[in-house]
Design a protein around this motif. Structure first.
Motif, PDB file in Angstrom:
ATOM      1  N   ASN A   1     -18.946   9.906  -2.656  1.00 42.18           N
ATOM      2  CA  ASN A   1     -17.725   9.264  -3.115  1.00 42.18           C
ATOM      3  C   ASN A   1     -18.027   8.037  -3.974  1.00 42.18           C
ATOM      4  OD1 ASN A   1     -16.276  11.133  -1.660  1.00 42.18           O
ATOM      5  ND2 ASN A   1     -15.564   9.701  -0.099  1.00 42.18           N
ATOM      6  N   LEU A   2     -17.009   7.566  -4.675  1.00 43.95           N
ATOM      7  CA  LEU A   2     -17.133   6.322  -5.423  1.00 43.95           C
ATOM      8  C   LEU A   2     -17.491   5.175  -4.478  1.00 43.95           C
ATOM      9  CD1 LEU A   2     -14.009   6.557  -7.765  1.00 43.95           C
ATOM     10  CD2 LEU A   2     -16.404   6.593  -8.505  1.00 43.95           C
ATOM     11  N   PRO A   3     -18.199   4.169  -4.981  1.00 43.09           N
ATOM     12  CA  PRO A   3     -18.535   3.019  -4.133  1.00 43.09           C
ATOM     13  C   PRO A   3     -17.289   2.328  -3.592  1.00 43.09           C
ATOM     14  CG  PRO A   3     -19.800   2.978  -6.176  1.00 43.09           C
ATOM     15  CD  PRO A   3     -18.772   4.051  -6.337  1.00 43.09           C
ATOM     16  N   LYS A   4     -17.416   1.728  -2.441  1.00 51.28           N
ATOM     17  CA  LYS A   4     -16.263   1.109  -1.789  1.00 51.28           C
ATOM     18  C   LYS A   4     -15.809  -0.181  -2.458  1.00 51.28           C
ATOM     19  CE  LYS A   4     -17.088   3.171   2.754  1.00 51.28           C
ATOM     20  NZ  LYS A   4     -18.035   4.173   2.249  1.00 51.28           N
ATOM     21  N   ASP A   5     -16.619  -0.721  -3.381  1.00 53.57           N
ATOM     22  CA  ASP A   5     -16.185  -1.943  -4.062  1.00 53.57           C
ATOM     23  C   ASP A   5     -15.337  -1.642  -5.300  1.00 53.57           C
ATOM     24  OD1 ASP A   5     -18.145  -0.903  -5.681  1.00 53.57           O
ATOM     25  OD2 ASP A   5     -19.388  -2.708  -5.732  1.00 53.57           O
ATOM     26  N   MET A   6     -15.075  -0.375  -5.569  1.00 48.43           N
ATOM     27  CA  MET A   6     -14.209  -0.023  -6.695  1.00 48.43           C
ATOM     28  C   MET A   6     -12.759  -0.041  -6.245  1.00 48.43           C
ATOM     29  SD  MET A   6     -16.186   2.893  -8.905  1.00 48.43           S
ATOM     30  CE  MET A   6     -17.613   2.429  -9.909  1.00 48.43           C
ATOM     31  N   GLY A   7     -11.912  -0.715  -7.016  1.00 50.27           N
ATOM     32  CA  GLY A   7     -10.521  -0.900  -6.640  1.00 50.27           C
ATOM     33  C   GLY A   7      -9.629   0.256  -7.035  1.00 50.27           C
ATOM     34  N   ILE A   8      -8.342   0.103  -6.773  1.00 51.39           N
ATOM     35  CA  ILE A   8      -7.365   1.161  -7.009  1.00 51.39           C
ATOM     36  C   ILE A   8      -7.292   1.519  -8.491  1.00 51.39           C
ATOM     37  CG2 ILE A   8      -5.450  -0.473  -7.229  1.00 51.39           C
ATOM     38  CD1 ILE A   8      -5.371   3.105  -5.696  1.00 51.39           C
ATOM     39  N   ASP A   9      -7.679   0.601  -9.378  1.00 46.55           N
ATOM     40  CA  ASP A   9      -7.623   0.887 -10.814  1.00 46.55           C
ATOM     41  C   ASP A   9      -8.607   1.982 -11.221  1.00 46.55           C
ATOM     42  OD1 ASP A   9      -9.520  -1.158 -10.065  1.00 46.55           O
ATOM     43  OD2 ASP A   9      -9.992  -1.373 -12.179  1.00 46.55           O
ATOM     44  N   GLN A  10      -9.602   2.267 -10.370  1.00 48.29           N
ATOM     45  CA  GLN A  10     -10.562   3.325 -10.678  1.00 48.29           C
ATOM     46  C   GLN A  10     -10.089   4.694 -10.186  1.00 48.29           C
ATOM     47  OE1 GLN A  10     -13.365   2.814 -12.491  1.00 48.29           O
ATOM     48  NE2 GLN A  10     -12.747   0.684 -12.707  1.00 48.29           N
ATOM     49  N   TYR A  11      -8.985   4.737  -9.484  1.00 52.05           N
ATOM     50  CA  TYR A  11      -8.449   5.996  -8.963  1.00 52.05           C
ATOM     51  C   TYR A  11      -7.299   6.439  -9.863  1.00 52.05           C
ATOM     52  CZ  TYR A  11     -11.204   5.219  -4.745  1.00 52.05           C
ATOM     53  OH  TYR A  11     -12.244   5.031  -3.866  1.00 52.05           O
ATOM     54  N   ILE A  12      -7.393   7.678 -10.354  1.00 55.12           N
ATOM     55  CA  ILE A  12      -6.398   8.120 -11.331  1.00 55.12           C
ATOM     56  C   ILE A  12      -5.611   9.345 -10.886  1.00 55.12           C
ATOM     57  CG2 ILE A  12      -7.755   7.179 -13.246  1.00 55.12           C
ATOM     58  CD1 ILE A  12      -8.672  10.008 -13.903  1.00 55.12           C
ATOM     59  N   ASP A  13      -6.015  10.004  -9.817  1.00 54.23           N
ATOM     60  CA  ASP A  13      -5.344  11.233  -9.411  1.00 54.23           C
ATOM     61  C   ASP A  13      -3.926  10.950  -8.929  1.00 54.23           C
ATOM     62  OD1 ASP A  13      -5.147  14.071  -8.645  1.00 54.23           O
ATOM     63  OD2 ASP A  13      -5.057  13.220  -6.628  1.00 54.23           O
ATOM     64  N   VAL A  14      -2.999  11.823  -9.306  1.00 54.94           N
ATOM     65  CA  VAL A  14      -1.582  11.608  -9.041  1.00 54.94           C
ATOM     66  C   VAL A  14      -1.279  11.589  -7.545  1.00 54.94           C
ATOM     67  CG1 VAL A  14      -1.065  14.086  -9.256  1.00 54.94           C
ATOM     68  CG2 VAL A  14       0.742  12.406  -9.622  1.00 54.94           C
ATOM     69  N   GLU A  15      -1.956  12.400  -6.751  1.00 53.61           N
ATOM     70  CA  GLU A  15      -1.680  12.449  -5.318  1.00 53.61           C
ATOM     71  C   GLU A  15      -1.956  11.102  -4.657  1.00 53.61           C
ATOM     72  OE1 GLU A  15      -3.076  15.623  -2.073  1.00 53.61           O
ATOM     73  OE2 GLU A  15      -4.565  14.038  -2.377  1.00 53.61           O
ATOM     74  N   GLY A  16      -3.172  10.597  -4.842  1.00 50.59           N
ATOM     75  CA  GLY A  16      -3.551   9.337  -4.217  1.00 50.59           C
ATOM     76  C   GLY A  16      -2.788   8.147  -4.769  1.00 50.59           C
ATOM     77  N   LYS A  17      -2.627   8.103  -6.096  1.00 50.17           N
ATOM     78  CA  LYS A  17      -1.915   6.976  -6.726  1.00 50.17           C
ATOM     79  C   LYS A  17      -0.458   6.921  -6.258  1.00 50.17           C
ATOM     80  CE  LYS A  17      -3.052   4.699 -10.061  1.00 50.17           C
ATOM     81  NZ  LYS A  17      -3.601   3.332 -10.265  1.00 50.17           N
ATOM     82  N   ASN A  18       0.195   8.075  -6.192  1.00 43.97           N
ATOM     83  CA  ASN A  18       1.590   8.098  -5.754  1.00 43.97           C
ATOM     84  C   ASN A  18       1.729   7.587  -4.328  1.00 43.97           C
ATOM     85  OD1 ASN A  18       2.361   9.116  -8.211  1.00 43.97           O
ATOM     86  ND2 ASN A  18       3.158  11.055  -7.428  1.00 43.97           N
ATOM     87  N   TYR A  19       0.800   8.000  -3.462  1.00 40.66           N
ATOM     88  CA  TYR A  19       0.882   7.540  -2.071  1.00 40.66           C
ATOM     89  C   TYR A  19       0.626   6.038  -1.990  1.00 40.66           C
ATOM     90  CZ  TYR A  19       0.406   7.224   2.934  1.00 40.66           C
ATOM     91  OH  TYR A  19       0.592   6.855   4.254  1.00 40.66           O
ATOM     92  N   TYR A  20      -0.378   5.565  -2.693  1.00 39.92           N
ATOM     93  CA  TYR A  20      -0.691   4.135  -2.696  1.00 39.92           C
ATOM     94  C   TYR A  20       0.516   3.327  -3.165  1.00 39.92           C
ATOM     95  CZ  TYR A  20      -3.149  -0.246  -3.690  1.00 39.92           C
ATOM     96  OH  TYR A  20      -3.538  -1.572  -3.715  1.00 39.92           O
ATOM     97  N   ASN A  21       1.120   3.751  -4.273  1.00 36.13           N
ATOM     98  CA  ASN A  21       2.242   2.996  -4.843  1.00 36.13           C
ATOM     99  C   ASN A  21       3.468   3.025  -3.927  1.00 36.13           C
ATOM    100  OD1 ASN A  21       0.835   2.201  -7.130  1.00 36.13           O
ATOM    101  ND2 ASN A  21       1.393   4.055  -8.258  1.00 36.13           N
ATOM    102  N   LYS A  22       3.667   4.140  -3.234  1.00 38.68           N
ATOM    103  CA  LYS A  22       4.784   4.228  -2.294  1.00 38.68           C
ATOM    104  C   LYS A  22       4.615   3.209  -1.167  1.00 38.68           C
ATOM    105  CE  LYS A  22       6.626   7.306   1.275  1.00 38.68           C
ATOM    106  NZ  LYS A  22       6.467   8.607   1.971  1.00 38.68           N
ATOM    107  N   VAL A  23       3.408   3.161  -0.590  1.00 39.86           N
ATOM    108  CA  VAL A  23       3.161   2.213   0.498  1.00 39.86           C
ATOM    109  C   VAL A  23       3.175   0.776  -0.026  1.00 39.86           C
ATOM    110  CG1 VAL A  23       1.519   1.501   2.280  1.00 39.86           C
ATOM    111  CG2 VAL A  23       1.835   3.934   1.786  1.00 39.86           C
TER     112      VAL A  23
END
Length: 586
Positions: A390-412
């Motif tokens: 997986n990507l390193p744990k020090d990479m923030g949400i800006d490095q994640y682009i997939d719609v599934e994960g981003k949508n869930y993050y933004n909802k919460v």
């Protein structure tokens, strides 16, 4: 020991190498993988031990969901190449005695598909019934509401309102992915024709995306209210494995697939019990060859969904699922799929093993041992053979682009007042399970962009910086102790001893007989005295097991350079895998 299905078939012994085309190899420096790049690496794929490649979608698409929104089933997404490139790929595969499987995405299309454009023009359109159109509902205040309360896969309502005709259409995934109505016979025939188009080009099989969603309950009733605080609820009881699902698959088999001897593997969502699975894959049912039930990559999900906190992996989950399917399939004459990684999941070495530099090589080899010593058709995601993580744990949400994960993050995030500092628990889940990890660019070298694309190009998504630390093909290719070399050897052993590891019987040793962090099982050839014992330590600590009878056996394979200490007890080191054998001529 549970007997295994001994009817031999080439597809049962196959090793399927899954390629996410955007992330595999870019040859024109646009930062996007392409078909010529795949062709350029066929010798490498064959050298690993794979004999079939499976391509995630390459069809024409606006790419709102990375090609799972198809706008034309008979055209190729331009950045990937052309139809001529596909023909050349098939020709090059044939020259190497290899096969091609494609993703078949026919539960839904893109809203840019010509079928949907015609369907939405008017309520009287000739293709109106090719999709699900329904009138709105209105509440007591006269506010317009969707036809039912179903929640979409990526959040929000599963319905999208269309101003053109004043109706909603069903879109279980994104609003730009309208669901096809398989009850319409003309629609089914059109789908059949598009499938034949590819079979005529020489495609050998298909992975059927969202397969069991193709039949919904005709009344489309409301889902049960299980989350009272949310407006939309899960409707899977009504949209998964509906009343005509088996009819549609049997029709596909008899009208399309059988004529080409095509192999099929279906993605089965929401349906994981033995009885339901048997109806899809039992040979007598004449439906599909294999299934991805998904439970093996759901093991660390939270209690309320993939990214909800409170989940976590324990080896007893793997022990239970492995025993369940290794013993169930023979009972109804079905066949297993073997996989730990795919394009919808985080990397297994990070989730179920360890990407800690101290243990990563051992963990990756241990997982390889697990996969290559079980009965079933083996599926390998590109990069798994070099221990990609997986990507390193020090990479923030800006490095994640997939719609599934981003949508869930933004909802919460919205529910927490937009405060990113309160999102550590959700980031922890994304760091383990986000689909981005399974889609990282392939790591070919330790140079710029990991050799995925040219140094001056901008890759379509983040390249894992660990490619500079030996986690790449070039570094591992000639290293006899590398993860890549171990995978090659493991696949060769699997094919050498097919009677044991592919067609042999299976017996799981209970946790009480070993250790809570150790998964242990026996494999046995039906027709000889060949037996194997597999021990896997899913822990960064030493674990000891007591199996007195194995002292008479010899070590066949292991992921450490020396065999474990063996006396009355076997001392397994962190993430150690060892295969003992009896009756083998090595």
């Amino acid at each position: 020991m549970a007997p295994q299905n001994t009817e031999r078939q080439p597809w049962k012994e196959a090793v399927i190498y899954q390629i996410y085309p955007a992330s595999f190899k870019d040859t024109d420096s646009d930062g996007w993988g392409d078909l010529p790049g795949i062709i350029s690496k066929l010798d490498y794929i064959r050298s690993v031990g794979a004999d079939t490649i499976w391509l995630s979608p390459i069809y024409a698409s606006p790419q709102n969901d990375m090609g799972y929104d198809v706008s034309d089933y008979r055209s190729i997404h331009a950045p990937y190449g052309t139809l001529e490139d596909v023909d050349r790929l098939i020709s090059e595969l044939r020259a190497r005695d290899m096969k091609l499987w494609m993703d078949l995405v026919v539960n839904h299309t893109s809203n840019e598909h010509e079928w949907f454009k015609v369907s939405r023009r008017s309520r009287d359109s000739a293709k109106r019934d090719w999709y699900f159109w329904r009138d709105p509902k209105y509440d007591a205040e006269g506010i317009r509401k969707p036809p039912n309360n179903w929640k979409g896969m990526f959040g929000g309502s599963a319905w999208t309102y269309d101003e053109t005709t004043g109706q909603y259409y069903l879109s279980l995934f994104l609003p730009s992915q309208p669901d096809l109505n398989w009850t319409n016979s003309e629609l089914r025939e059109a789908v059949h024709d598009d499938i034949r188009f590819w079979l005529d080009h020489g495609v050998d099989g298909f992975r059927i995306d969202s397969m069991n969603l193709m039949s919904k309950h005709p009344d489309l009733p409301d889902g049960e209210i299980t989350c009272p605080d949310e407006e939309y609820q899960s409707g899977d009881k009504w949209f998964a494995s509906g009343p005509r699902m088996h009819e549609y698959l049997q029709e596909l088999r008899t009208k399309v697939f059988d004529a080409y001897n095509a192999v099929t593997v279906g993605e089965l969502g929401f349906t994981k019990d033995e009885e339901s699975v048997s109806k899809y894959v039992a040979k007598s049912r004449h439906e599909i060859n294999m299934l991805f039930t998904g439970d093996i990559i759901d093991m660390d999900f939270g209690p309320n969904g993939k990214y909800t906190p409170g989940g976590g992996f324990h080896p007893r989950q793997l022990r239970s699922l492995t025993e369940k399917w290794q013993t169930a399939m023979p009972r109804f004459d079905g066949w297993n799929t073997l996989y730990l990684d795919n394009h919808d999941s985080g990397r297994s070495v990070s989730r179920y093993g360890s990407d800690d530099p101290r243990y990563r090589t051992y963990a990756a080899k241990m997982l390889a041992t697990y996969l290559t010593t079980l009965s079933g058709t083996l599926f390998l995601l590109a990069g798994q053979e070099i221990g990609m993580a997986n990507l390193p744990k020090d990479m923030g949400i800006d490095q994640y682009i997939d719609v599934e994960g981003k949508n869930y993050y933004n909802k919460v995030l919205q529910s927490r007042g937009g405060d990113h500092s309160k999102m550590a628990d959700i980031m922890k889940e994304l760091q383990l399970k986000a689909r981005d990890h399974g889609r990282l660019p392939m790591q070919w070298t330790d140079g710029p962009n990991a050799g995925f694309t040219s140094p001056e190009a901008c890759p379509w998504m983040t390249v894992n910086p660990d490619h500079k630390l030996g986690w790449n093909v070039e570094t591992q290719q000639d290293d006899p102790n590398s993860v890549l070399s171990f995978w090659k050897e493991s696949l060769a052993f699997r094919k050498k001893f097919v009677d044991v590891f592919i067609y042999g019987s299976f017996e799981m040793l209970p946790e009480s007989a070993t250790h809570e962090k150790v998964v242990a099982y026996k494999r046995k050839d039906h027709s000889s005295d060949k037996e194997a014992l597999v021990l896997l330590n899913f822990s960064d600590q030493n674990s000891t097991v007591t199996i007195p009878w194995v002292t008479r056996w010899v070590v066949l394979r292991g992921n450490y350079s020396t065999a474990p200490i063996r006396g009355e007890m076997i001392a397994l080191r962190p993430y150690e895998a060892v295969v003992y054998c009896s009756g083998f001529s090595i």
